[in-house]
Design an enzyme around this catalytic site. Structure first.
Site, PDB file in Angstrom:
ATOM      1  N   ASN A  61       0.794  -1.221   0.000  1.00 63.36           N
ATOM      2  CA  ASN A  61       0.000   0.000   0.000  1.00 63.36           C
ATOM      3  C   ASN A  61       0.833   1.280   0.000  1.00 63.36           C
ATOM      4  O   ASN A  61       0.362   2.325  -0.435  1.00 63.36           O
ATOM      5  CB  ASN A  61      -0.930  -0.011   1.225  1.00 63.36           C
ATOM      6  N   ARG A 110       9.938 -10.715  -5.245  1.00 66.71           N
ATOM      7  CA  ARG A 110      11.148 -11.542  -5.295  1.00 66.71           C
ATOM      8  C   ARG A 110      11.344 -12.317  -3.994  1.00 66.71           C
ATOM      9  O   ARG A 110      11.729 -13.488  -3.991  1.00 66.71           O
ATOM     10  CB  ARG A 110      12.376 -10.660  -5.499  1.00 66.71           C
ATOM     11  N   TYR A 141       3.888  10.399 -10.559  1.00 70.03           N
ATOM     12  CA  TYR A 141       2.873   9.558  -9.923  1.00 70.03           C
ATOM     13  C   TYR A 141       2.144   8.719 -10.968  1.00 70.03           C
ATOM     14  O   TYR A 141       1.990   7.502 -10.808  1.00 70.03           O
ATOM     15  CB  TYR A 141       1.883  10.446  -9.166  1.00 70.03           C
ATOM     16  N   LYS A 182       2.482   4.672 -11.174  1.00 73.81           N
ATOM     17  CA  LYS A 182       1.286   3.892 -10.845  1.00 73.81           C
ATOM     18  C   LYS A 182       0.870   3.017 -12.032  1.00 73.81           C
ATOM     19  O   LYS A 182       0.360   1.906 -11.842  1.00 73.81           O
ATOM     20  CB  LYS A 182       0.145   4.805 -10.400  1.00 73.81           C
TER      21      LYS A 182
END
Length: 270
Positions: free
Chosen positions: A92, A124, A156, A160
Protein backbone atom coordinates in the site's frame (compact mmCIF):
# COMPACT_ATOMS: atom_id res chain seq x y z
CA UNK A 1 -12.52 -18.56 -7.82
CA UNK A 2 -10.17 -18.72 -4.84
CA UNK A 3 -10.94 -16.70 -1.74
CA UNK A 4 -8.62 -15.61 1.03
CA UNK A 5 -9.80 -15.81 4.64
CA UNK A 6 -7.73 -13.39 6.75
CA UNK A 7 -8.64 -15.17 10.00
CA UNK A 8 -5.46 -16.50 11.57
CA UNK A 9 -3.30 -15.45 8.63
CA UNK A 10 -0.07 -13.46 8.84
CA UNK A 11 -0.54 -10.38 6.67
CA UNK A 12 1.70 -7.39 6.00
CA UNK A 13 0.35 -3.92 5.21
CA UNK A 14 2.87 -1.30 4.09
CA UNK A 15 2.16 2.39 4.48
CA UNK A 16 -0.17 1.41 7.31
CA UNK A 17 0.41 4.40 9.56
CA UNK A 18 -2.30 6.51 7.93
CA UNK A 19 -5.02 6.58 5.30
CA UNK A 20 -5.92 3.50 3.31
CA UNK A 21 -3.10 1.47 4.88
CA UNK A 22 -4.26 2.13 8.43
CA UNK A 23 -7.87 1.36 7.48
CA UNK A 24 -6.78 -1.86 5.74
CA UNK A 25 -4.71 -3.00 8.70
CA UNK A 26 -7.58 -2.31 11.09
CA UNK A 27 -10.16 -4.06 8.90
CA UNK A 28 -7.94 -7.13 8.43
CA UNK A 29 -7.34 -7.36 12.17
CA UNK A 30 -11.10 -7.14 12.77
CA UNK A 31 -11.43 -10.20 10.53
CA UNK A 32 -8.94 -12.09 12.69
CA UNK A 33 -5.70 -11.54 10.77
CA UNK A 34 -2.35 -11.18 12.52
CA UNK A 35 -1.24 -7.86 11.06
CA UNK A 36 2.27 -6.53 10.57
CA UNK A 37 1.89 -2.74 10.45
CA UNK A 38 4.70 -1.29 8.35
CA UNK A 39 5.43 2.40 7.87
CA UNK A 40 8.40 4.76 7.64
CA UNK A 41 6.75 6.80 10.39
CA UNK A 42 7.18 4.70 13.54
CA UNK A 43 4.77 6.83 15.57
CA UNK A 44 1.98 6.52 13.02
CA UNK A 45 2.51 2.76 12.77
CA UNK A 46 2.39 2.47 16.55
CA UNK A 47 -0.91 4.38 16.62
CA UNK A 48 -2.42 1.93 14.13
CA UNK A 49 -1.26 -0.99 16.30
CA UNK A 50 -2.79 0.67 19.36
CA UNK A 51 -6.13 1.02 17.57
CA UNK A 52 -6.04 -2.65 16.56
CA UNK A 53 -5.08 -3.92 19.99
CA UNK A 54 -7.65 -1.72 21.73
CA UNK A 55 -10.30 -3.37 19.55
CA UNK A 56 -9.03 -6.82 20.56
CA UNK A 57 -7.00 -7.54 17.43
CA UNK A 58 -3.44 -8.78 16.99
CA UNK A 59 -0.75 -6.64 15.41
CA UNK A 60 2.92 -5.80 15.58
CA UNK A 61 4.65 -2.60 14.52
CA UNK A 62 7.37 -2.75 11.88
CA UNK A 63 8.82 0.72 11.25
CA UNK A 64 11.21 1.08 8.36
CA UNK A 65 11.63 1.35 4.60
CA UNK A 66 9.44 -1.19 2.80
CA UNK A 67 10.82 -0.14 -0.59
CA UNK A 68 14.48 -1.22 -0.31
CA UNK A 69 15.75 -4.79 -0.58
CA UNK A 70 17.07 -4.70 2.97
CA UNK A 71 13.85 -3.13 4.21
CA UNK A 72 11.71 -5.83 2.59
CA UNK A 73 13.92 -8.57 4.04
CA UNK A 74 13.73 -6.99 7.52
CA UNK A 75 9.96 -6.63 7.26
CA UNK A 76 9.48 -10.27 6.27
CA UNK A 77 11.79 -11.26 9.12
CA UNK A 78 9.71 -9.29 11.61
CA UNK A 79 6.53 -10.89 10.31
CA UNK A 80 7.95 -14.40 10.46
CA UNK A 81 9.25 -13.93 13.99
CA UNK A 82 5.94 -12.55 15.20
CA UNK A 83 3.37 -14.65 13.35
CA UNK A 84 5.04 -17.13 11.00
CA UNK A 85 5.17 -17.15 7.17
CA UNK A 86 3.56 -14.23 5.36
CA UNK A 87 0.38 -15.33 3.61
CA UNK A 88 -0.75 -12.00 2.18
CA UNK A 89 1.11 -8.83 1.30
CA UNK A 90 -0.73 -5.52 0.94
CA UNK A 91 1.68 -3.25 -0.93
CA UNK A 92 0.00 0.00 0.00
CA UNK A 93 2.88 2.44 0.56
CA UNK A 94 3.11 5.09 -2.13
CA UNK A 95 4.36 8.61 -2.80
CA UNK A 96 3.23 11.52 -4.97
CA UNK A 97 6.18 13.79 -5.70
CA UNK A 98 6.79 16.56 -8.21
CA UNK A 99 4.52 18.51 -10.53
CA UNK A 100 4.73 18.70 -14.29
CA UNK A 101 8.08 18.74 -16.01
CA UNK A 102 9.49 20.49 -12.96
CA UNK A 103 9.56 17.14 -11.13
CA UNK A 104 13.20 16.60 -10.26
CA UNK A 105 15.42 13.58 -10.90
CA UNK A 106 15.27 12.82 -7.18
CA UNK A 107 11.45 12.96 -7.19
CA UNK A 108 11.28 10.62 -10.18
CA UNK A 109 13.77 8.22 -8.57
CA UNK A 110 11.84 8.13 -5.28
CA UNK A 111 8.54 7.59 -7.11
CA UNK A 112 9.97 4.68 -9.08
CA UNK A 113 11.51 3.17 -5.97
CA UNK A 114 8.41 3.32 -3.76
CA UNK A 115 5.60 2.97 -6.31
CA UNK A 116 7.15 0.23 -8.47
CA UNK A 117 10.37 -1.32 -7.23
CA UNK A 118 9.01 -1.91 -3.73
CA UNK A 119 6.52 -4.35 -5.30
CA UNK A 120 9.20 -6.03 -7.37
CA UNK A 121 11.45 -6.51 -4.33
CA UNK A 122 8.61 -7.84 -2.19
CA UNK A 123 7.57 -10.32 -4.88
CA UNK A 124 11.15 -11.54 -5.30
CA UNK A 125 11.33 -12.24 -1.57
CA UNK A 126 7.86 -13.78 -1.18
CA UNK A 127 7.32 -15.87 -4.31
CA UNK A 128 9.75 -18.75 -3.65
CA UNK A 129 8.01 -19.63 -0.38
CA UNK A 130 4.54 -19.04 -1.79
CA UNK A 131 5.22 -21.32 -4.74
CA UNK A 132 6.42 -24.06 -2.40
CA UNK A 133 3.35 -23.58 -0.22
CA UNK A 134 0.92 -23.57 -3.14
CA UNK A 135 -0.06 -19.90 -3.12
CA UNK A 136 -0.29 -16.48 -1.56
CA UNK A 137 -2.03 -13.16 -2.06
CA UNK A 138 -0.38 -9.95 -3.32
CA UNK A 139 -2.53 -6.79 -3.31
CA UNK A 140 -1.09 -3.60 -4.82
CA UNK A 141 -2.57 -0.19 -4.09
CA UNK A 142 -2.10 1.30 -7.54
CA UNK A 143 -4.68 4.13 -7.80
CA UNK A 144 -6.99 5.04 -10.68
CA UNK A 145 -3.97 6.99 -11.95
CA UNK A 146 -2.49 3.62 -12.85
CA UNK A 147 -5.36 2.94 -15.25
CA UNK A 148 -5.98 6.50 -16.46
CA UNK A 149 -3.62 9.33 -15.57
CA UNK A 150 -3.35 12.15 -13.05
CA UNK A 151 -2.98 15.61 -14.50
CA UNK A 152 -0.05 17.67 -13.24
CA UNK A 153 1.60 14.56 -11.70
CA UNK A 154 3.71 12.71 -14.30
CA UNK A 155 5.91 10.82 -11.83
CA UNK A 156 2.87 9.56 -9.92
CA UNK A 157 0.95 8.64 -13.09
CA UNK A 158 3.83 6.84 -14.77
CA UNK A 159 4.86 4.87 -11.71
CA UNK A 160 1.29 3.89 -10.85
CA UNK A 161 0.92 2.61 -14.41
CA UNK A 162 4.10 0.67 -13.71
CA UNK A 163 2.57 -0.74 -10.52
CA UNK A 164 -0.45 -2.01 -12.47
CA UNK A 165 1.78 -3.40 -15.21
CA UNK A 166 3.92 -5.31 -12.73
CA UNK A 167 0.83 -6.66 -10.96
CA UNK A 168 -0.56 -7.80 -14.34
CA UNK A 169 2.71 -9.54 -15.16
CA UNK A 170 2.81 -11.23 -11.76
CA UNK A 171 -0.74 -12.47 -12.17
CA UNK A 172 -0.23 -13.69 -15.73
CA UNK A 173 2.94 -15.53 -14.71
CA UNK A 174 1.91 -17.19 -11.46
CA UNK A 175 -1.88 -17.41 -11.15
CA UNK A 176 -1.89 -21.08 -12.22
CA UNK A 177 0.42 -21.78 -9.28
CA UNK A 178 -1.92 -20.34 -6.66
CA UNK A 179 -0.64 -16.76 -6.44
CA UNK A 180 -3.54 -14.32 -6.54
CA UNK A 181 -2.63 -10.75 -7.48
CA UNK A 182 -5.04 -7.84 -7.20
CA UNK A 183 -4.69 -4.15 -8.03
CA UNK A 184 -6.61 -1.64 -5.94
CA UNK A 185 -7.37 1.45 -8.06
CA UNK A 186 -9.45 4.02 -6.19
CA UNK A 187 -9.91 7.58 -7.38
CA UNK A 188 -10.43 10.32 -4.75
CA UNK A 189 -10.02 9.08 -1.18
CA UNK A 190 -10.26 11.28 1.91
CA UNK A 191 -6.60 11.06 2.87
CA UNK A 192 -3.71 13.48 3.34
CA UNK A 193 -2.61 12.85 -0.27
CA UNK A 194 -5.94 14.20 -1.54
CA UNK A 195 -5.96 17.30 0.66
CA UNK A 196 -2.38 18.09 -0.39
CA UNK A 197 -3.14 17.76 -4.13
CA UNK A 198 -4.02 21.44 -4.51
CA UNK A 199 -6.20 22.27 -7.55
CA UNK A 200 -6.42 18.56 -8.42
CA UNK A 201 -8.56 17.92 -5.33
CA UNK A 202 -11.75 19.04 -7.09
CA UNK A 203 -11.10 16.78 -10.11
CA UNK A 204 -10.16 13.77 -7.99
CA UNK A 205 -13.32 14.24 -5.91
CA UNK A 206 -15.74 14.65 -8.82
CA UNK A 207 -17.07 11.09 -8.37
CA UNK A 208 -17.23 11.46 -4.58
CA UNK A 209 -14.16 11.09 -2.42
CA UNK A 210 -14.56 7.92 -0.38
CA UNK A 211 -13.31 7.40 3.15
CA UNK A 212 -10.32 5.14 3.68
CA UNK A 213 -12.62 2.82 5.61
CA UNK A 214 -14.96 2.48 2.62
CA UNK A 215 -12.01 1.54 0.41
CA UNK A 216 -10.77 -0.98 2.98
CA UNK A 217 -14.24 -2.57 3.09
CA UNK A 218 -14.15 -3.00 -0.69
CA UNK A 219 -10.75 -4.67 -0.44
CA UNK A 220 -11.99 -7.08 2.23
CA UNK A 221 -14.94 -7.99 0.00
CA UNK A 222 -12.58 -8.53 -2.95
CA UNK A 223 -10.54 -11.01 -0.91
CA UNK A 224 -13.47 -13.41 -1.19
CA UNK A 225 -12.61 -13.81 -4.86
CA UNK A 226 -9.68 -13.37 -7.22
CA UNK A 227 -10.72 -10.59 -9.63
CA UNK A 228 -7.66 -8.59 -10.61
CA UNK A 229 -9.05 -5.04 -10.43
CA UNK A 230 -10.55 -3.67 -7.23
CA UNK A 231 -12.43 -0.48 -8.18
CA UNK A 232 -14.09 1.29 -5.23
CA UNK A 233 -15.26 4.00 -7.65
CA UNK A 234 -17.47 2.25 -10.20
CA UNK A 235 -17.05 5.13 -12.68
CA UNK A 236 -13.35 4.29 -13.04
CA UNK A 237 -14.29 1.16 -14.99
CA UNK A 238 -16.29 3.32 -17.41
CA UNK A 239 -13.39 5.75 -17.83
CA UNK A 240 -11.00 2.85 -18.40
CA UNK A 241 -13.24 1.40 -21.12
CA UNK A 242 -13.67 4.82 -22.74
CA UNK A 243 -9.90 5.30 -22.77
CA UNK A 244 -9.41 1.96 -24.52
CA UNK A 245 -12.29 2.35 -26.97
CA UNK A 246 -11.42 5.86 -28.18
CA UNK A 247 -8.07 7.00 -26.84
CA UNK A 248 -7.97 10.29 -28.74
CA UNK A 249 -11.42 11.31 -27.53
CA UNK A 250 -10.43 10.44 -23.97
CA UNK A 251 -7.19 12.44 -24.27
CA UNK A 252 -9.15 15.40 -25.62
CA UNK A 253 -11.40 15.25 -22.58
CA UNK A 254 -8.40 15.11 -20.25
CA UNK A 255 -6.87 18.07 -22.06
CA UNK A 256 -10.06 20.06 -21.48
CA UNK A 257 -9.65 19.36 -17.77
CA UNK A 258 -6.04 20.54 -18.01
CA UNK A 259 -7.20 23.77 -19.66
CA UNK A 260 -9.62 24.26 -16.77
CA UNK A 261 -6.73 23.82 -14.32
CA UNK A 262 -4.63 26.28 -16.31
CA UNK A 263 -7.45 28.84 -16.28
CA UNK A 264 -7.84 28.44 -12.54
CA UNK A 265 -4.14 29.06 -12.01
CA UNK A 266 -4.24 32.14 -14.25
CA UNK A 267 -7.21 33.52 -12.33
CA UNK A 268 -5.38 32.90 -9.08
CA UNK A 269 -2.30 34.71 -10.29
CA UNK A 270 -0.03 31.65 -10.42
Amino acid sequence: MSGFDPHGACVVVTGAGNGIGAALATALAARGAHVVVADLDAESAARTVDVIETAGGTAVVAPGDAASEDGVAALIGTAREAFGPVQAWFANAGVDRGRGLDATEAEWALSLDVNVMAHVRAARALLPEWLDAGGGRFVVTASAAGLLTMLEAPAYSVTKHGAVAFAEWLSATYRHRGVVVQALCPQGVQTRMLTESGPLEEILSRDTALTAEQVAADVLSALDGDEFLILPHADVADYYRARANDTDRWLSGMNRLQQKLDAGKAAGGE
